[in-house]
Design an enzyme around this catalytic site. Structure first.
Site, PDB file in Angstrom:
ATOM      1  N   ASP A   1     -21.080   6.629 -15.630  1.00  0.00           N
ATOM      2  CA  ASP A   1     -21.071   7.778 -16.532  1.00  0.00           C
ATOM      3  C   ASP A   1     -22.431   8.450 -16.454  1.00  0.00           C
ATOM      4  OD1 ASP A   1     -18.564   7.078 -17.230  1.00  0.00           O
ATOM      5  OD2 ASP A   1     -19.038   6.435 -19.277  1.00  0.00           O
TER       6      ASP A   1
ATOM      7  N   ASP B   1      -4.554  10.273 -17.291  1.00  0.00           N
ATOM      8  CA  ASP B   1      -4.755   9.343 -18.401  1.00  0.00           C
ATOM      9  C   ASP B   1      -3.394   9.067 -19.026  1.00  0.00           C
ATOM     10  OD1 ASP B   1      -7.428   9.441 -17.879  1.00  0.00           O
ATOM     11  OD2 ASP B   1      -7.939  10.771 -19.542  1.00  0.00           O
TER      12      ASP B   1
END
Lengths: 203, 253
Positions: free
Chosen positions: B11, B130
């Site tokens: 990230d 997702d």
């Protein structure tokens, strides 16, 4: 100086950065004059065969590439730059290539995931066939591939190595001063840099 | 034989790695280039940078990170997070990314997948899906905005559609498994992988090497994405690959 041919198709930066990392001066160029003067030529490329050929024609690069190859300048084709060396491709109908290597580029037809994407093993035909750019590479080493088409040379003698994906296909060739690899040495970590280093040492 | 890929995900926020990676004696654990180099040396097969930069002004920091990484790290790099247009994709690829991962923008504008794959080639277009389980049945719904919003799409149908639109790979995250460290959603991964004929990268739920093993065998995934399992030094990539190899899975050692 090494010329990396800029013909409007992807991943030039990775190739030129890899060459720079190996301490060799690189010129990313579409200028026939610069290409003619180069000590070695890399034709990279990701994308469609017919677009690649159209761009090489439009930029008037075909004749200078043929000339430098015939005068003996070391030449390395990578992925699409390898396939373009062949006589023709069946991608988007039939499209003629540079015809440096006799043979055809075909689509994977079997029931496998396409593109063939990821790290796969390169098997050398014989130890002797490894040729100069693979001197330090052991048999069955993994390299990074991304492609939906594969090249099939008519002359078996030009084949250095094969790789298995559904069936065996040609993953590296050599004919005189011309080398071609279906995988991406610039994306294959240290072993890929090793192949590039060996090619650069010939230039 | 084509190897199964192990892909660490970092990230990145405002040009820095967040969720500190607290092992491997890093000089600067927040430096994406240093972390990427170390993972490459550990034999990671690819890398993913997920850009979670919130402010619009700082969006361009990711381009700088990608440029610097591409000068040092020679394995494939995928960048995801906040990509909304052809121009965003062009700039990332030009900076040295090999692939981009599209999520919310791909759902809101399906044409973006088609246009991007036509212009840059399917091989560099990853669509992130997702997925959240609907009921106890084997059905999953597509979510966007980091799993906050349902868009009323069936995961399997959407997976088929993105393949037809030209995606080269699917990055499939189970919202139910994500963060649990209890293992990947095997049924979900298998259902998608058996439907499409492009690569499926499984994501969400990795807590131990056996989880990777299961999703690569029973789940039929082509690759696995993992974050915290590697970041906190619980398992190294090398150990994990050795574990997989001992169980007959083709990996690049």
């Amino acid at each position: 100086m090494i010329a990396v041919i800029d013909y409007g198709l992807g991943n030039l930066r990775s190739v030129s950065k890899a060459v720079e990392k190996l301490g060799v001066e690189v010129d990313v160029t579409d200028s026939p004059e610069r290409i003619e003067k180069a000590n070695g030529i890399i034709l990279p490329g990701v994308g469609a065969f017919h677009v690649g050929m159209q761009n090489l024609k439009r930029l008037n690069l075909l004749s200078v590439l043929h000339e430098t190859i015939s005068k003996g300048t070391p030449f390395l084709g990578i992925c699409l730059g390898f396939q373009i060396l062949f006589s023709q491709s069946e991608e988007h109908g039939i499209c003629n290539g540079m015809d440096i290597i006799n043979g055809k580029v075909k689509r994977f037809t079997h029931d496998l995931k396409i593109p063939h994407m990821g790290w796969n093993q390169v098997k050398f035909k014989t130890q002797n066939s490894k040729s100069k750019i693979f001197n330090e590479v052991s048999d069955n080493s993994y390299f990074y591939f991304v492609h939906s088409y594969y090249a099939e040379p008519e002359d078996q003698n030009v084949i250095i190595a094969k790789t298995e994906y559904g069936h065996e296909f040609t993953s590296a060739i050599n004919k005189g001063n011309v080398w071609g690899v279906q995988f991406h040495p610039e994306k294959s970590g240290d072993i890929g840099l090793n192949v590039l280093r060996s090619f650069l040492s010939l230039c | 034989m084509l190897a199964k890929r192990i892909i660490p995900c970092l990230d990145v926020k405002d040009g820095r790695v967040v969720k500190g990676i607290n092992f491997l004696n890093l000089v600067d654990a927040g430096d994406p280039v240093e972390v990427a180099s170390i993972y490459s040396r550990e034999n990671a097969d690819e890398l993913v940078f997920l850009d979670i930069t919130a402010s619009v002004e700082k969006r361009s920091t990711i381009l700088d990170v990608v440029k610097k990484t591409a000068e040092q790290v020679f394995i494939p790099l995928t960048v995801g997070g906040g990509i909304r247009s052809i121009e965003d994709i062009r700039l990332l690829l030009k900076s040295g990314a090999d692939k981009v991962s599209l999520n919310t923008a791909a759902i809101e504008n399906k044409n973006l997948i088609r246009k991007a794959s036509e212009q840059f080639g399917s091989q560099c277009i990853v669509v992130a899906i997702d997925a959240k389980r609907k009921t106890q049945n084997l059905e999953w719904e597509v979510y966007t905005y980091g799993g906050r919003k349902s868009v009323g799409l069936d995961v399997i149908e959407w997976a088929e559609e993105v393949m037809e639109l030209g995606a080269g790979e699917i990055l499939l995250t189970s919202m139910d498994a994500d963060g649990t460290k209890d293992g990947y959603d095997i049924a979900l991964t298998r259902a998608v992988s058996e439907t499409v004929n492009i690569s499926v990268i499984a994501s969400g739920g990795a807590g131990a090497p056996e989880h990777l093993c299961r999703v690569l065998t029973d789940g039929k995934a082509d690759a696995v994405l993992a974050a915290s399992i590697f970041h906190y030094g619980e398992y190294s990539i090398k150990e994990t690959k050795k574990y997989l190899k001992e169980r007959g899975i083709a990996v690049r050692i």
